[in-house]
Write a protein that holds these residues in place. Structure first.
Motif, PDB file in Angstrom:
ATOM      1  N   TRP A  92     -10.331   4.913  -4.961  1.00  0.00           N
ATOM      2  CA  TRP A  92      -9.330   5.731  -4.280  1.00  0.00           C
ATOM      3  C   TRP A  92      -8.702   6.748  -5.229  1.00  0.00           C
ATOM      4  CZ3 TRP A  92      -6.219   1.120  -1.785  1.00  0.00           C
ATOM      5  CH2 TRP A  92      -6.942   0.605  -0.703  1.00  0.00           C
TER       6      TRP A  92
ATOM      7  N   ARG B 294      -5.621   9.207   1.055  1.00  0.00           N
ATOM      8  CA  ARG B 294      -5.858   8.381   2.245  1.00  0.00           C
ATOM      9  C   ARG B 294      -4.516   7.949   2.840  1.00  0.00           C
ATOM     10  NH1 ARG B 294      -9.323   7.974  -1.610  1.00  0.00           N
ATOM     11  NH2 ARG B 294     -11.562   7.941  -1.179  1.00  0.00           N
TER      12      ARG B 294
ATOM     13  N   ILE C 184       0.833  -1.202   0.000  1.00  0.00           N
ATOM     14  CA  ILE C 184       0.000   0.000   0.000  1.00  0.00           C
ATOM     15  C   ILE C 184       0.870   1.255   0.000  1.00  0.00           C
ATOM     16  CG2 ILE C 184      -1.672   1.329   1.351  1.00  0.00           C
ATOM     17  CD1 ILE C 184      -3.054  -1.236   2.049  1.00  0.00           C
TER      18      ILE C 184
ATOM     19  N   ILE D 153      -9.716   0.201  -5.523  1.00  0.00           N
ATOM     20  CA  ILE D 153      -8.511   0.988  -5.817  1.00  0.00           C
ATOM     21  C   ILE D 153      -8.821   2.108  -6.806  1.00  0.00           C
ATOM     22  CG2 ILE D 153      -6.200   0.891  -6.841  1.00  0.00           C
ATOM     23  CD1 ILE D 153      -5.980  -1.950  -5.697  1.00  0.00           C
TER      24      ILE D 153
ATOM     25  N   ALA E  66      -6.256   3.101   4.047  1.00  0.00           N
ATOM     26  CA  ALA E  66      -6.359   2.237   2.872  1.00  0.00           C
ATOM     27  C   ALA E  66      -6.250   0.771   3.260  1.00  0.00           C
ATOM     28  CB  ALA E  66      -5.275   2.603   1.859  1.00  0.00           C
TER      29      ALA E  66
ATOM     30  N   THR F   8      -3.735   6.376  -3.637  1.00  0.00           N
ATOM     31  CA  THR F   8      -4.702   6.194  -2.554  1.00  0.00           C
ATOM     32  C   THR F   8      -5.601   7.415  -2.362  1.00  0.00           C
ATOM     33  OG1 THR F   8      -3.106   6.952  -0.888  1.00  0.00           O
ATOM     34  CG2 THR F   8      -3.192   4.584  -1.331  1.00  0.00           C
TER      35      THR F   8
ATOM     36  N   GLN G  18       0.582   4.362  -2.464  1.00  0.00           N
ATOM     37  CA  GLN G  18       0.495   5.732  -1.978  1.00  0.00           C
ATOM     38  C   GLN G  18       1.575   6.609  -2.603  1.00  0.00           C
ATOM     39  OE1 GLN G  18       1.797   6.734   2.056  1.00  0.00           O
ATOM     40  NE2 GLN G  18      -0.240   7.624   2.438  1.00  0.00           N
TER      41      GLN G  18
END
Length: 245
Positions: A213, A162, A150, A210, A167, A159, A154
């Motif tokens: 996001w 987030r 993750i 995803i 996440a 993300t 990011q």
């Protein structure tokens, strides 16, 4: 069917006095079969002794308590999950890698080890605080395999603002729900001989998460504010799978 000599081998384990012996109890005394059929409450020292063909006294001498057996199962479950995900290769597509970790890592692990999935995720809340404490190092190791992927997403701004923890909480919750559904379907359809492949469902659901996001940035005030700053705090995930805290 039992492996030739397995019962005799298990019986000899009670006379050993080291950590390897205790690990062998959790791997070969078949408590997962008891868990899968009847749940955590049915996993007693007497049941394990009956499976092995020995006495409850011998099991207590080897393990110490039922809690120790459950803790051993939880640690083993998290270790297998961490190893499964860590072994998966990464590419230059962090979103795709995250989905692969769920489908080829978490899903595959849960289907092969449904009883360990129960201990680490679904029934972990009913375990004693002492047992959960024993789980923690292995749980954190398993959790880190998710957080690492993750973080990569990011870093590529995938993300939508987030945090890694936010996440991870959303992603692991979806994985846990999908795995629970898979196992229910596997049980209900076992008599028909049909084992539908849920890979497309997992891929689509996780891909949609995803994509959401990436297209919907986190701009409203955050309600998710864990009290602890530790990203592996049990408040964040029950990732015990992806990871059962």
């Amino acid at each position: 069917m039992d492996h030739p000599g397995e019962r005799e081998h298990l019986h000899r384990l009670v006379h050993q006095d080291d950590a390897a012996r205790r690990g062998m109890w959790t791997r070969r005394a078949r408590p997962p079969r008891i868990l899968q059929a009847q749940g955590l409450e049915a996993l007693t020292v007497r049941r394990v002794a009956d499976e092995v063909g020995t006495t409850t006294r011998a099991v207590y001498a080897s393990l110490g308590s039922k809690d120790a057996l459950i803790a051993g199962l939880g640690v083993r479950g998290f270790a297998l999950l961490a190893a499964k995900i860590a072994a998966l290769p990464t590419t230059d597509d962090p979103a795709g890698d995250l989905i692969v970790a769920a489908v080829s890592g978490f899903r595959a692990w849960a289907l092969v080890h449904p009883a360990l999935f129960q201990v680490t995720f679904q029934q972990r809340a009913t375990a004693s605080p002492e047992v959960r404490k024993r789980f923690e190092p292995a749980r954190r190791e398993a959790l880190e395999t998710l957080l690492e992927r993750i973080r990569r997403l990011q870093d590529s701004e995938g993300t939508g603002g987030r945090t890694v923890q936010e996440a991870a909480c959303q992603f692991s919750s979806l994985c846990e729900g999908l795995a629970a559904l898979d196992l229910r379907l596997a049980t209900s359809e076992a008599t028909s001989g049909r084992q539908p492949d849920s890979t497309p469902i997992w891929t689509d659901a996780l891909g949609a998460l995803i994509a959401g996001w990436q297209t919907t940035r986190r701009t409203r005030p955050r309600r998710f504010r864990p009290a602890a700053t530790d990203p592996t705090d049990p408040q964040l995930l029950t990732l015990a799978p992806i990871m059962g805290g």
